[in-house]
Design a protein around this motif. Structure first.
Motif, mmCIF file in Angstrom:
data_model
loop_
_atom_site.group_PDB
_atom_site.id
_atom_site.type_symbol
_atom_site.label_atom_id
_atom_site.label_comp_id
_atom_site.label_asym_id
_atom_site.label_seq_id
_atom_site.Cartn_x
_atom_site.Cartn_y
_atom_site.Cartn_z
ATOM 1 N N GLU A 165 20.098 39.534 39.640
ATOM 2 C CA GLU A 165 20.670 38.118 39.298
ATOM 3 C C GLU A 165 20.452 37.833 37.825
ATOM 4 O O GLU A 165 19.265 38.148 37.380
ATOM 5 N N GLU A 183 17.401 34.808 44.696
ATOM 6 C CA GLU A 183 17.940 33.575 45.308
ATOM 7 C C GLU A 183 18.961 33.575 45.968
ATOM 8 O O GLU A 183 19.370 32.491 47.081
ATOM 9 N N THR A 184 19.839 34.512 45.775
ATOM 10 C CA THR A 184 21.225 34.462 46.570
ATOM 11 C C THR A 184 20.785 34.260 48.098
ATOM 12 O O THR A 184 20.089 34.984 48.733
ATOM 13 N N ARG A 185 21.578 33.186 48.602
ATOM 14 C CA ARG A 185 21.387 32.850 50.050
ATOM 15 C C ARG A 185 22.244 33.600 51.219
ATOM 16 O O ARG A 185 23.575 33.717 50.896
ATOM 17 N N ILE A 216 27.376 33.451 52.611
ATOM 18 C CA ILE A 216 26.679 34.069 51.311
ATOM 19 C C ILE A 216 26.895 33.234 50.117
ATOM 20 O O ILE A 216 28.434 33.017 50.094
ATOM 21 N N ASN A 217 25.805 32.671 49.413
ATOM 22 C CA ASN A 217 26.278 32.183 48.108
ATOM 23 C C ASN A 217 25.111 32.508 47.096
ATOM 24 O O ASN A 217 23.994 32.427 47.459
ATOM 25 N N GLY A 218 25.753 32.676 45.848
ATOM 26 C CA GLY A 218 24.838 33.095 44.857
ATOM 27 C C GLY A 218 25.703 33.689 43.834
ATOM 28 O O GLY A 218 27.030 33.905 43.790
ATOM 29 N N ARG A 219 24.948 34.301 42.788
ATOM 30 C CA ARG A 219 25.516 35.077 41.621
ATOM 31 C C ARG A 219 24.806 36.220 41.360
ATOM 32 O O ARG A 219 23.510 36.255 41.242
ATOM 33 N N LYS A 220 25.366 37.294 41.144
ATOM 34 C CA LYS A 220 24.818 38.531 40.920
ATOM 35 C C LYS A 220 25.507 39.220 39.370
ATOM 36 O O LYS A 220 26.526 38.951 39.179
ATOM 37 N N GLY A 232 19.775 39.585 49.640
ATOM 38 C CA GLY A 232 19.756 38.008 49.613
ATOM 39 C C GLY A 232 18.599 37.542 50.468
ATOM 40 O O GLY A 232 18.096 38.279 51.325
ATOM 41 N N GLU A 250 30.951 32.582 46.535
ATOM 42 C CA GLU A 250 31.083 31.271 46.956
ATOM 43 C C GLU A 250 31.509 31.046 48.672
ATOM 44 O O GLU A 250 32.609 31.676 48.776
#
Length: 401
Positions: free
Chosen positions: A138, A150-152, A162-166, A184, A232
């Motif tokens: 990330e 941190e991706t949840r 799932i929410n986060g950025r990779k 995650g 998202e």
């Protein structure tokens, strides 16, 4: 090299692999890059699609899978010279269905996937019909410490959201990438190494957005690619979770050992090809009144390159032998050592070869610049040098507790 020599079966496969590459790969090296540059750079490359069934018919398919009914069933030690040979041509592993991250993902699905996962994803991967990605790193955190991820991944009824950025998600660029394995956080309040989980995310799930391809010293490595991805409100069935919540690090340790040593095997193949190119170059070029091959600095670099390659190969074979005999976990020191040694060795040998080639060595008319960028990248992939050295130092100090 008693005890580290390939078995008769592996030696026979190596002979067949070398003959196949001499006939089909080396002569088409330039054609591969021409085809990538034409049209959609992320589409399957016609040359690879043509050669895959030929390689499979020759019995050179899924060679990486140990103790499996799906592959060659080779040990890590027996696979080492084959992987090294494939490493000599950057794009060749894909021809034999032995390219990362598909290899690690196939091993993960085989070991930890349900029968449904295997039927839907492992089977087409083994057949070479689709590609896959592994989503861990990330941009917002120091991902060399994977507990920072941190991706949840949040349970919502029969689904996970799932929410986060990779980023640096290799393989995600390919148009036929169909599935990714994502690491995650499912429980931020759990013990440190039980917070993370791994889950299967189909590429076409709503909410998965590829933001951009990242470059490695200017190379975007199409059609493979290293993508930055936004997740998202990505909703997948709860059954897509591998093993259960909090088992992410357990799966990661099983996955990353073979992946790390495979990188090292390919690095040795790249270094060997670079040294060969260097020797041929200096034998045929004259500067300051005599062939480059008679210049003292060149002779010294060639000698050092040979020493460094052979040292790295022996350490790789030793690590492979340990993995086969005592298991990946017990062989973690040897795996860490070779992961530090091989990419740095390859980068140095390739650098010397580039220097011997002059301007040609850093141009698109030579494979050397691309190889150098890749070798430098591998000093980060599957853990940076500093993390492996830190682990090694602690393991050594533990002997004196």
């Amino acid at each position: 090299m008693s005890g580290l020599d390939p078995s008769p079966r592996a030696a026979e496969l190596l002979a067949r692999l070398r003959a196949f590459m001499a006939e089909h790969l080396y002569p088409n090296d330039a054609l591969y890059y021409e085809q990538v540059a034409q049209g959609d750079r992320w589409a399957p490359v016609p040359l690879i699609e043509e050669l895959k069934p030929v390689a499979r018919a020759a019995g050179l398919w899924n060679l990486f899978l140990p103790e499996s009914g799906h592959g060659a069933g080779l040990s890590n030690l027996d696979y080492a010279p084959l992987c090294e040979e494939m490493g000599r041509v950057y794009w060749s592993p894909a021809v034999f269905n032995c390219a990362a991250p598909d290899t690690g993902n196939m091993e993960t699905l085989e070991r930890f996937g349900t029968e449904e996962h295997k039927e839907r994803w492992l089977k087409p991967l083994l057949e070479g019909e689709i590609h896959s990605a592994f989503a861990m790193t990330e941009p917002a955190v120091a991902s060399s410490d994977a507990t920072n991820i941190e991706t949840r991944i949040v349970r919502d009824g029969d689904d996970y959201v799932i929410n986060g950025r990779k980023w640096w998600i290799s393989g995600m660029g390919a148009a036929d990438c169909a599935i990714m394995i994502l690491l995650g956080k499912t429980d931020p309040d759990a013990p440190k190494h039980r917070q993370q989980s791994m889950i299967l995310v189909p590429r076409d799930t709503p909410g998965v957005t590829v933001l951009r391809p990242l470059t490695v010293l200017g190379y975007d490595d199409a059609p493979h690619g290293h993508m930055e991805i936004l997740f998202e409100d990505v909703r997948v069935p709860a059954s897509n979770l591998l093993l259960g919540e909090g088992r992410g690090f357990e799966i990661a340790q099983a996955r990353l050992g073979p992946g790390r040593i495979h990188h090292c095997m390919r690095m040795i193949g790249m270094a060997e090809r670079a040294l060969e190119a260097m020797c041929r170059r200096v034998k045929g070029r004259v500067a300051f009144g005599k062939p480059l091959a008679e210049q003292g600095v060149i002779i010294e670099r060639i000698a050092n390159a040979r020493i460094m390659i052979d040292q790295a190969r022996l350490l790789t074979l030793q690590a492979a032998h340990r993995m086969d005999t005592v298991g990946n976990k017990a062989a973690k020191a040897e795996i860490a050592m070779i992961k530090v040694v091989a990419p740095s060795m390859a980068a140095q040998v390739i650098d010397w070869a580039m220097q011997a080639h002059g301007g040609l060595g850093i141009s698109q008319d030579s494979f050397l610049a691309n190889y150098y960028a890749h070798a430098r990248k591998i000093r980060f992939a599957d853990g940076p040098d500093e993390v492996h050295r830190h682990q090694l130092g602690k393991l050594e100090l533990a002997k004196y507790a």
